[in-house]
Design a protein around this motif. Structure first.
Motif, mmCIF file in Angstrom:
data_model
loop_
_atom_site.group_PDB
_atom_site.id
_atom_site.type_symbol
_atom_site.label_atom_id
_atom_site.label_comp_id
_atom_site.label_asym_id
_atom_site.label_seq_id
_atom_site.Cartn_x
_atom_site.Cartn_y
_atom_site.Cartn_z
ATOM 1 N N VAL A 85 0.857 -1.184 0.000
ATOM 2 C CA VAL A 85 0.000 0.000 0.000
ATOM 3 C C VAL A 85 0.899 1.242 0.000
ATOM 4 C CG1 VAL A 85 -1.845 1.229 1.200
ATOM 5 C CG2 VAL A 85 -1.740 -1.289 1.275
ATOM 6 N N ARG A 89 -2.789 5.250 0.498
ATOM 7 C CA ARG A 89 -3.565 4.081 0.902
ATOM 8 C C ARG A 89 -4.131 3.326 -0.316
ATOM 9 N NH1 ARG A 89 -4.873 8.170 4.271
ATOM 10 N NH2 ARG A 89 -6.779 8.698 3.104
ATOM 11 N N GLN A 104 -8.561 0.796 -2.713
ATOM 12 C CA GLN A 104 -8.242 2.147 -2.223
ATOM 13 C C GLN A 104 -8.935 2.312 -0.872
ATOM 14 O OE1 GLN A 104 -6.426 4.899 -3.666
ATOM 15 N NE2 GLN A 104 -6.712 5.650 -1.569
ATOM 16 N N TYR A 105 -8.166 2.477 0.160
ATOM 17 C CA TYR A 105 -8.709 2.618 1.528
ATOM 18 C C TYR A 105 -8.889 4.097 1.854
ATOM 19 C CZ TYR A 105 -7.260 -2.252 2.279
ATOM 20 O OH TYR A 105 -7.090 -3.614 2.190
ATOM 21 N N ASP A 106 -10.071 4.405 2.415
ATOM 22 C CA ASP A 106 -10.213 5.760 2.962
ATOM 23 C C ASP A 106 -9.680 5.758 4.394
ATOM 24 O OD1 ASP A 106 -12.141 4.587 4.603
ATOM 25 O OD2 ASP A 106 -13.816 5.239 3.336
ATOM 26 N N ARG A 107 -9.731 6.922 5.008
ATOM 27 C CA ARG A 107 -9.127 7.046 6.342
ATOM 28 C C ARG A 107 -9.812 6.145 7.345
ATOM 29 N NH1 ARG A 107 -5.887 10.882 8.323
ATOM 30 N NH2 ARG A 107 -6.250 12.185 6.486
ATOM 31 N N GLN A 109 -11.605 3.377 6.860
ATOM 32 C CA GLN A 109 -11.345 1.968 6.568
ATOM 33 C C GLN A 109 -9.930 1.577 7.001
ATOM 34 O OE1 GLN A 109 -12.172 2.064 2.339
ATOM 35 N NE2 GLN A 109 -14.223 1.124 2.610
ATOM 36 N N TRP A 110 -9.035 2.487 6.796
ATOM 37 C CA TRP A 110 -7.623 2.209 7.141
ATOM 38 C C TRP A 110 -7.448 2.066 8.663
ATOM 39 C CZ3 TRP A 110 -3.558 0.520 4.617
ATOM 40 C CH2 TRP A 110 -2.292 0.648 5.206
ATOM 41 N N GLN A 111 -8.108 2.908 9.420
ATOM 42 C CA GLN A 111 -8.002 2.844 10.873
ATOM 43 C C GLN A 111 -8.666 1.584 11.424
ATOM 44 O OE1 GLN A 111 -9.617 6.526 12.345
ATOM 45 N NE2 GLN A 111 -7.790 7.742 11.769
ATOM 46 N N LEU A 113 -8.947 -1.102 9.986
ATOM 47 C CA LEU A 113 -8.199 -2.271 9.538
ATOM 48 C C LEU A 113 -7.319 -2.833 10.661
ATOM 49 C CD1 LEU A 113 -7.756 -3.945 6.932
ATOM 50 C CD2 LEU A 113 -5.777 -2.495 6.466
ATOM 51 N N SER A 126 1.420 -4.678 9.755
ATOM 52 C CA SER A 126 2.049 -3.895 8.697
ATOM 53 C C SER A 126 3.475 -3.551 9.060
ATOM 54 C CB SER A 126 1.264 -2.610 8.434
ATOM 55 O OG SER A 126 1.323 -1.772 9.568
ATOM 56 N N VAL A 139 1.357 -4.943 4.063
ATOM 57 C CA VAL A 139 0.270 -5.253 4.982
ATOM 58 C C VAL A 139 -0.071 -6.736 4.830
ATOM 59 C CG1 VAL A 139 -2.057 -4.701 5.726
ATOM 60 C CG2 VAL A 139 -0.596 -2.906 4.766
#
Length: 500
Positions: A85, A89, A104-107, A109-111, A113, A126, A139
């Motif tokens: 990634v 992201r 493509q992860y938004d903020r 979704q990333w958190q 995760l 990660s 990741v």
């Protein structure tokens, strides 16, 4: 009487310092134990977390600078995959089969995760790709379902918490056990330093209460306890000396009572016998009656003399007996005594010499009592020596004291009587003639001289009986101490050359 023992120099550590050192070591030991216990707790809880995954499937282990060369075969075999990634992201590369998640992860979704939750289908870790300045991340996705059936791969938060509380309980119990053991050890060490000496002190006190004054303490201890030991031994020594003095006084009183009863019984028996003889008319001639009456008078005088001496001695032995001193010219005093006794010595065919300074010798004295002491010495010389004996009296002046000496070259005093010559009813009967002494003269003389803060001694001189009376030239608060120091400085030759 033996000299009082001086306290020994104390070098022991003070009890306060020793207890402080025990407290410091106790604190250090408890701190070390606490560190070990909490280390155990951390190991029990953190250790398994650090081993959540096998070394071959952790992201920070498998990453390489060339992410295309990453070996993810084992990860893929357990249903996982690896995503590369970028900073935005965006998934730029996939190793294995991607089974969930966007490209493509938004903020948000990333958190989410990386949240730890039971509902997550995958466990995620990660690590940055080396050489990309943290622009790319590797990741790793591993199936949570698979991880739940494989405890070596993952532990749930509840299990970790259970391990923590279980380890904490064990640690607290272990800490308490080690604390009690440590407290017992240091308590025993501290109490042993105190209870041992205290038991010895208690035993010593019991011995003193039971009258065993020869008991002495002997233990090793701290400064304060050694001080107690030293003062206890000093006290016991003083009590022992006091007990010895008491026994000696009781023995002296017993001898005195025996002597009084004997010396009173003899003349009284004689008087009774002659009285009965006179009553029965057994004495026929007037000449014999006069001889009997003369004997009875002498015996009654002897009884009166004995009673007077005993009464005088009892007064002198009292600490409250007044002894008023005034400046007295001893030169004139000795002249008067010599003049009084000169006719008696001539009558008994004695040779009488006197050596008196021509100048006045003024010292504080009680002339009445001092006359009694000197006259007792001169009377003994007449009473216990044969005619032809030379008797001398002399007066000599020293810097701190004056000396009155009475000496004779008569029959002398037996060696075995010299140590008790000043005791009541002590007479040289085996070596001297006995014709009426009360046995209290020297005892009275000794008490009189001591009332003057002086000293009377029987000197050991071959062929002579020498009595020395030492009187202080001045009476001060430190007179006794000065006389003791002066007595220690006296030399025999200084005394013996006087009058020669």
């Amino acid at each position: 009487m033996s000299c009082m023992r001086k306290p020994k120099k104390l070098k022991a550590k003070k009890l306060f310092r020793r207890l402080i050192s025990y407290y410091i070591w106790f604190s250090i030991t408890i701190t070390c134990i606490a560190i070990l216990v909490f280390g155990f707790i951390i190991f029990r809880t953190v250790g398994p977390v650090e081993e959540v995954l096998y070394p071959g499937i952790q992201s920070n282990v498998i990453v390489k600078s060339d992410y295309k060369q990453i070996d993810a075969s084992f990860i893929q075999s357990i249903g996982g995959w690896v995503e590369i990634v970028d900073q935005e992201r965006q998934v730029v590369h996939i190793i294995g089969e991607k089974k969930a998640g966007p490209m493509q992860y938004d903020r948000m979704q990333w958190q989410k995760l990386f949240y730890d939750s039971k509902t997550k289908p995958y466990y995620v870790s990660s690590a940055p790709i080396p050489g990309t300045n943290d622009q790319l991340l590797a990741v790793v996705f591993i199936s949570s379902e698979y991880a739940i059936h494989e405890p070596l791969l993952h532990k749930m938060a509840e299990e970790i918490n259970a391990d923590f509380y279980h380890s904490l309980l064990i640690g607290v119990i272990l800490l308490l056990i080690l604390f009690m053991i440590n407290l017992f050890i240091y308590g025993r060490l501290a109490s042993k330093r105190v209870t041992g000496p205290l038991k010895s002190i208690l035993g010593g006190l019991h011995s003193i209460v039971d009258g065993q004054y020869d008991k002495r303490l002997q233990y090793s201890g701290d400064y304060e306890l050694q001080q107690i030991q030293d003062h206890f031994n000093t006290m016991a020594e003083k009590l022992e000396q006091a007990e010895q003095m008491k026994q000696e006084m009781e023995a002296s009183k017993q001898r005195m009572l025996t002597g009084i009863s004997h010396d009173l019984r003899t003349p009284i028996t004689t008087i009774q016998g002659y009285t009965q003889a006179l009553q029965l008319g057994l004495i026929e001639t007037e000449e014999k009656r006069q001889q009997v009456l003369t004997t009875m008078l002498q015996k009654s005088q002897r009884v009166s003399e004995l009673i007077d001496d005993f009464f005088e001695l009892s007064k002198l032995e009292s600490s409250d007996y007044p002894c008023e001193l005034e400046q007295t010219d001893l030169s004139e005093f000795i002249r008067e005594v010599a003049a009084e006794y000169y006719p008696l010595f001539e009558e008994q065919k004695f040779v009488f010499n006197y050596y008196i300074p021509s100048k006045a010798v003024s010292v504080p004295a009680n002339s009445r009592l001092l006359y009694r002491a000197v006259s007792n010495l001169l009377s003994n010389s007449i009473r216990y020596n044969p005619p032809g004996t030379t008797v001398s009296i002399l007066l000599n002046v020293m810097p701190l004291e004056v000396l009155i000496r009475v000496e004779d070259n008569g029959v002398g005093i037996p060696e075995e009587l010299r140590t008790t010559i000043f005791d009541a009813f002590s007479r040289g009967d085996r070596a001297r003639k006995s014709d009426g002494g009360t046995g209290l003269g020297l005892t009275i003389a000794k008490h009189i001289v001591e009332k003057h803060n002086g000293e009377i001694k029987l000197q050991s001189v071959a062929g002579k009986t020498v009595f020395d009376i030492w009187l202080p030239a001045q009476q001060t608060m430190r007179t006794t101490e000065k006389l003791v120091n002066r007595a220690a400085q006296r030399k025999p030759q200084d005394c013996l050359r006087i009058g020669k």
